[in-house]
Design a protein around this motif. Structure first.
Motif, mmCIF file in Angstrom:
data_model
loop_
_atom_site.group_PDB
_atom_site.id
_atom_site.type_symbol
_atom_site.label_atom_id
_atom_site.label_comp_id
_atom_site.label_asym_id
_atom_site.label_seq_id
_atom_site.Cartn_x
_atom_site.Cartn_y
_atom_site.Cartn_z
ATOM 1 N N HIS A 122 0.826 -1.211 0.000
ATOM 2 C CA HIS A 122 0.000 0.000 0.000
ATOM 3 C C HIS A 122 0.860 1.261 0.000
ATOM 4 O O HIS A 122 0.341 2.367 0.202
ATOM 5 N N LEU A 124 2.965 4.458 -1.140
ATOM 6 C CA LEU A 124 2.776 5.482 -2.164
ATOM 7 C C LEU A 124 4.033 5.701 -3.000
ATOM 8 O O LEU A 124 3.948 6.208 -4.121
ATOM 9 N N TRP A 154 -6.079 10.500 6.301
ATOM 10 C CA TRP A 154 -6.274 9.923 4.964
ATOM 11 C C TRP A 154 -7.751 9.614 4.727
ATOM 12 O O TRP A 154 -8.301 9.930 3.668
ATOM 13 N N ARG A 161 -7.450 12.465 -2.477
ATOM 14 C CA ARG A 161 -6.643 11.236 -2.437
ATOM 15 C C ARG A 161 -6.019 10.961 -3.803
ATOM 16 O O ARG A 161 -4.833 10.608 -3.906
ATOM 17 N N GLU A 162 -6.824 11.121 -4.852
ATOM 18 C CA GLU A 162 -6.310 10.871 -6.200
ATOM 19 C C GLU A 162 -5.204 11.859 -6.558
ATOM 20 O O GLU A 162 -4.186 11.480 -7.154
ATOM 21 N N THR A 214 -2.095 10.859 -4.667
ATOM 22 C CA THR A 214 -1.513 9.649 -5.255
ATOM 23 C C THR A 214 -0.771 9.989 -6.539
ATOM 24 O O THR A 214 0.342 9.495 -6.790
ATOM 25 N N GLU A 215 -1.362 10.857 -7.358
ATOM 26 C CA GLU A 215 -0.693 11.284 -8.594
ATOM 27 C C GLU A 215 0.593 12.048 -8.284
ATOM 28 O O GLU A 215 1.608 11.884 -8.978
ATOM 29 N N ASP A 266 3.135 9.564 -7.311
ATOM 30 C CA ASP A 266 3.567 8.824 -8.501
ATOM 31 C C ASP A 266 4.602 9.641 -9.273
ATOM 32 O O ASP A 266 5.624 9.099 -9.734
ATOM 33 N N SER A 291 1.450 5.863 3.650
ATOM 34 C CA SER A 291 1.457 4.480 3.162
ATOM 35 C C SER A 291 0.953 3.536 4.246
ATOM 36 O O SER A 291 0.125 2.648 3.984
ATOM 37 N N ARG A 296 -2.766 4.034 4.613
ATOM 38 C CA ARG A 296 -3.544 3.338 3.590
ATOM 39 C C ARG A 296 -3.678 1.854 3.930
ATOM 40 O O ARG A 296 -4.729 1.237 3.715
#
Length: 620
Positions: free
Chosen positions: A83, A85, A119, A127-128, A131-132, A135, A347, A350
């Motif tokens: 989980h 990130l 979170w 959240r999205e 996460t992006e 990434d 992380s 999550r």
């Protein structure tokens, strides 16, 4: 400290790390649990992880007293790392170890639970976006620019207090300025370069004048590498004298490089021996002239970038200029550290959210769970409540119920049906104890977990010989007799020797566990063969209740306290009879049915076919 002083680092590994990183940087990577740096230096990830676990938590690693305990530990960290990130956050999770200090356990629980709440409180779009951002941070391999942009994303999502206080302490305007400046930089900036001694690689497009100078230098270097070709290009049959060749050379070089002819003329030699010497000397000196010009411009642009970032000077220097006390770390360096810590906490958050983990209550002694779930079993599973030792999970003292297991017993002997979940319960207890020891929440509705110096988990082994018996005893007895608190979780001890002797040995282990003031759960089918157990021990049972319409074993996985469970072989034989397609094989199973009680088998088969509620019939 010498590299070889660390566990798992011998002469060859020490030489490898020193060669790739230098001793001081290798030591820094080990002390900061930086798996990625060691892997980049050539170590296998698994080996690097083991080295860092020992280097940063050797005392805690002693809790993992058996190979089966270590296996559960590894599986838990793999679940949590799934989980993560970022890759670095996954590495940090994999090197977590049990904590020897209860204050450290409480502190980590505080941070993890707060991070999980934060979170879960985020909108899905936030959240999205986070996460992006992580990434992109990962794709950029944790670059300074990616760290600053991620810090801004965290602030915009409201993650700037509590466990993310370090993010909140960063100034948003300063971060935006730093992001603009870092966009002009290729690669990381040396955070130790407060005095401007460190190098910054300036990206193309950061400064138009620098780009022009670099282009001219590249063109001049290319001509210098082919001076004879230049000479051929400028030599012309109509050129009757050396002076004309000099002029043609200057014009050609100026045209090819974009450099002003006067500048080319200024570096041309006055005392060339011949035409070839003139061309090569002119190009050589022009390259030197342009190199100096590029260096001067890079220095000016670098100074501007440092100032825009916060100077990459110390915070103390900046704030001194503003009449304030300051931090000795740059905004960028602080952002890099804060984002790394936030990635790790989020992380874990999550992971906790995905498995609905709760904060355990830390107690001096005992382990108790209400509605606990095995984290390694996917899908819907029946939760169970269980305990050994003293606890306060509801109910009156000495009164047991499904939700309130007995309190005060040091040992339980767990009995019951084959495939009834006894080993799964042991694994669940082991997972709860390990997660709590690392300062992480646990898979239960409620839990009280003591502090254990050793956790002895021993799975059932199918071998039946003296060697296995000896190795098993050597595995489980030494941790039990050591000083400190031990949790014993031992599965089907009788599988390693004949039943009569196994019952004697199991009696001895239960008695020794009580005498050593340890806690234990022992799974066995030999409960009725045991001698009277110590007063501080009890027997619990798991019961199979029949077969479903699909002839699957129907089990109540919640142990019944103070009751011997039955293995109910008629259920297993019933299934074999029903599923046998070969007449001879079916006859064999029917013969076994008569041995275990044919009436019971027939009744089981009848119940499986007609009991409503398990599965819908073909007519429904």
């Amino acid at each position: 400290m010498r590299l070889e002083d660390y566990w798992g680092i011998g002469p060859k590994t020490s030489e490898q790390l020193a060669s790739a990183l230098g001793t001081s940087r290798a030591v820094e990577a080990i002390e900061s649990a930086d798996v990625r740096t060691l892997v980049d230096a050539g170590l296998h990830r698994g080996r690097a992880t083991r080295i860092l676990r020992r280097a940063n938590g050797e005392a805690g690693m002693e809790v993992l007293a058996t190979g089966d305990t270590r296996s559960v530990y590894d599986d838990l960290l793999s679940l949590a790392a799934g989980h993560a990130l970022t890759a670095h956050a996954a590495d940090r999770i994999r090197v977590l170890t049990p904590l020897a200090d209860q204050e450290a356990v409480e502190a980590r629980l505080d941070s993890v639970v707060a991070a999980r709440d934060a979170w879960e409180g985020l909108a899905e779009t936030d959240r999205e976006r986070l996460t992006e951002a992580f990434d992109a941070y990962d794709d950029a391999e944790g670059s300074d620019l990616a760290a600053v942009e991620t810090a801004l994303a965290l602030r915009e999502a409201g993650l700037d207090d509590g466990p993310f206080e370090a993010i909140g302490e960063l100034e948003a305007d300063a971060l935006r300025d730093a992001a603009d400046a870092l966009a002009d930089v290729r690669g990381p900036i040396d955070p130790t370069a407060a005095g401007g001694d460190g190098e910054i690689e300036i990206a193309r497009g950061a400064d138009a004048e620098l780009d022009r100078l670099r282009d001219r230098l590249d063109a001049a270097e290319e001509l210098a590498n082919s001076a004879f070709d230049v000479l051929d290009a400028v030599r012309d049959g109509s050129l009757r004298d050396f002076e004309a060749l000099e002029a043609a050379t200057i014009d050609h070089v100026a045209s090819e490089t974009g450099v002003d002819p006067a500048t080319v003329r200024s570096v041309a030699p006055d005392d060339a021996l011949d035409a070839a010497d003139f061309v090569s000397a002119t190009l050589r000196d022009l390259v030197a002239e342009l190199s100096e010009a590029v260096a001067e411009r890079e220095e000016a642009v670098t100074a501007d970038i440092r100032e825009r970032i916060g100077g990459m000077q110390s915070g103390a220097d900046r704030d001194e200029a503003n009449g304030e006390d300051g931090d000795a770390e740059s905004d960028v360096a602080r952002a890099v550290d804060a984002v790394s810590d936030a990635a790790f906490l989020l992380s874990i958050a999550r992971f906790a959210a995905a498995y609905d983990l709760v904060r355990p209550v830390l107690v001096d002694d005992g382990i108790a769970v209400r509605n606990a779930r095995n984290p390694f079993i996917a899908g819907e599973v029946q939760s169970v409540s269980y305990a050994v030792g003293t606890h306060s999970l509801g109910g009156d003292a000495g009164v047991a119920s499904v939700d309130a297991p007995p309190t005060g017993d040091r040992v339980s002997v767990l009995t019951g049906a084959n495939s009834g979940g006894k080993t799964t319960l042991l694994e669940t207890i082991c997972a709860v104890a390990l997660l709590a020891s690392m300062g992480l929440p646990v898979p239960a509705e409620a839990a009280e977990v003591g502090s254990f110096d050793r956790i002895v988990f021993h799975r059932r082994h199918a071998s039946f010989n003296a060697g296995v018996l000896e190795s098993t005893l050597k595995s489980v007895v030494p941790p039990l007799v050591e000083e400190g608190r031990t949790l014993m979780l031992v599965d089907e001890f009788e599988a390693i020797t004949e039943p009569g002797r196994a019952a004697d040995l199991l009696n001895g282990l239960v008695t020794l566990t009580v005498e050593r003031d340890a806690l234990g759960v022992y799974v066995t089918h030999l409960a009725e063969d045991l001698s009277p157990l110590p007063e501080a021990a009890r027997i619990d049972g798991i019961f199979a209740e029949g077969l479903t319409n699909d002839l699957e074993l129907r089990v109540d996985y919640q142990p019944r306290f103070g009751t011997i469970g039955k293995s109910t072989p008629e259920f297993i034989v019933s299934r074999l009879v029903a599923n046998a397609s070969d007449r001879a094989v079916r006859g064999g199973f029917e013969h076994l049915a008569s041995a275990v009680g044919e009436a019971a088998v027939q009744r089981t088969l009848s119940d499986a076919r007609w009991t409503p509620g398990d599965d819908r019939s073909d007519d429904d």
